[in-house]
Motif scaffolding. Structure first.
Motif, mmCIF file in Angstrom:
data_model
loop_
_atom_site.group_PDB
_atom_site.id
_atom_site.type_symbol
_atom_site.label_atom_id
_atom_site.label_comp_id
_atom_site.label_asym_id
_atom_site.label_seq_id
_atom_site.Cartn_x
_atom_site.Cartn_y
_atom_site.Cartn_z
ATOM 1 N N PHE A 72 98.022 -40.362 30.570
ATOM 2 C CA PHE A 72 97.255 -41.295 31.386
ATOM 3 C C PHE A 72 97.737 -41.279 32.838
ATOM 4 O O PHE A 72 96.933 -41.223 33.774
ATOM 5 N N VAL A 73 99.054 -41.330 33.026
ATOM 6 C CA VAL A 73 99.618 -41.346 34.377
ATOM 7 C C VAL A 73 99.258 -40.065 35.123
ATOM 8 O O VAL A 73 98.818 -40.110 36.278
ATOM 9 N N VAL A 74 99.402 -38.939 34.474
ATOM 10 C CA VAL A 74 99.115 -37.660 35.131
ATOM 11 C C VAL A 74 97.633 -37.552 35.490
ATOM 12 O O VAL A 74 97.286 -37.083 36.580
ATOM 13 N N LEU A 75 96.759 -38.014 34.609
ATOM 14 C CA LEU A 75 95.324 -37.838 34.835
ATOM 15 C C LEU A 75 94.675 -38.911 35.708
ATOM 16 O O LEU A 75 93.749 -38.613 36.457
ATOM 17 N N TYR A 76 95.147 -40.162 35.633
ATOM 18 C CA TYR A 76 94.403 -41.255 36.251
ATOM 19 C C TYR A 76 95.126 -42.033 37.350
ATOM 20 O O TYR A 76 94.459 -42.722 38.120
ATOM 21 N N VAL A 77 96.431 -41.968 37.420
ATOM 22 C CA VAL A 77 97.139 -42.751 38.428
ATOM 23 C C VAL A 77 97.199 -41.942 39.726
ATOM 24 O O VAL A 77 97.756 -40.856 39.750
ATOM 25 N N PRO A 78 96.608 -42.467 40.797
ATOM 26 C CA PRO A 78 96.562 -41.705 42.051
ATOM 27 C C PRO A 78 97.916 -41.676 42.749
ATOM 28 O O PRO A 78 98.725 -42.595 42.624
ATOM 29 N N GLU A 79 98.160 -40.613 43.487
ATOM 30 C CA GLU A 79 99.372 -40.497 44.293
ATOM 31 C C GLU A 79 99.256 -41.443 45.485
ATOM 32 O O GLU A 79 98.236 -41.480 46.169
ATOM 33 N N THR A 80 100.304 -42.210 45.746
ATOM 34 C CA THR A 80 100.272 -43.182 46.839
ATOM 35 C C THR A 80 101.324 -42.911 47.899
ATOM 36 O O THR A 80 101.468 -43.691 48.829
ATOM 37 N N ILE A 88 95.447 -47.107 50.074
ATOM 38 C CA ILE A 88 95.602 -47.161 48.621
ATOM 39 C C ILE A 88 94.476 -47.974 48.003
ATOM 40 O O ILE A 88 93.874 -47.572 47.001
ATOM 41 N N GLU A 89 94.161 -49.120 48.612
ATOM 42 C CA GLU A 89 93.094 -49.975 48.093
ATOM 43 C C GLU A 89 91.753 -49.230 48.091
ATOM 44 O O GLU A 89 91.020 -49.273 47.108
ATOM 45 N N SER A 90 91.434 -48.536 49.177
ATOM 46 C CA SER A 90 90.162 -47.817 49.232
ATOM 47 C C SER A 90 90.145 -46.653 48.249
ATOM 48 O O SER A 90 89.122 -46.347 47.652
ATOM 49 N N LYS A 91 91.290 -46.010 48.037
ATOM 50 C CA LYS A 91 91.374 -44.898 47.089
ATOM 51 C C LYS A 91 91.182 -45.388 45.656
ATOM 52 O O LYS A 91 90.511 -44.738 44.855
ATOM 53 N N ILE A 92 91.751 -46.533 45.324
ATOM 54 C CA ILE A 92 91.634 -47.067 43.962
ATOM 55 C C ILE A 92 90.228 -47.588 43.695
ATOM 56 O O ILE A 92 89.706 -47.464 42.597
#
Length: 94
Positions: A72-80, A88-92
């Protein structure tokens, strides 16, 4: 050991970054409550589950959950790294 560090630190790092400034206090409070509640459930359920499943199978279940967390972390958590809170807010929110 690698599987055990998959999601634990991510939740603490991301909590401070994912909530907008206007709701950050309440959001972090709810996230921390959820984190500690989940830890309590695992702690209190460990002994009864160990009796039912056996130690080997129980750790296999926990290892599987950790592996799924890593995926899940590798696929869905964006790099910040290097991003402002607004970026970060706009990316999420995309």
């Amino acid at each position: 050991m690698v599987l055990q560090i998959s999601f634990g630190p991510i939740s603490w790092l991301m909590v401070s970054e994912i909530f907008p400034l206007r709701t950050r206090g309440k959001g972090i409070s709810l996230a921390v409550l959820t984190n500690f509640g989940s830890n309590a459930i695992v702690t209190f359920a460990f002994s009864p589950l160990k009796e039912v499943l056996g130690a080997e199978n129980l750790f296999l279940v926990f290892g599987s959950i950790a592996l799924l967390s890593l995926v899940f972390v590798v696929l869905y958590v964006p790099e910040t790294k290097g991003l402002s809170l607004e970026e970060i807010e706009s990316k999420i929110l995309k």
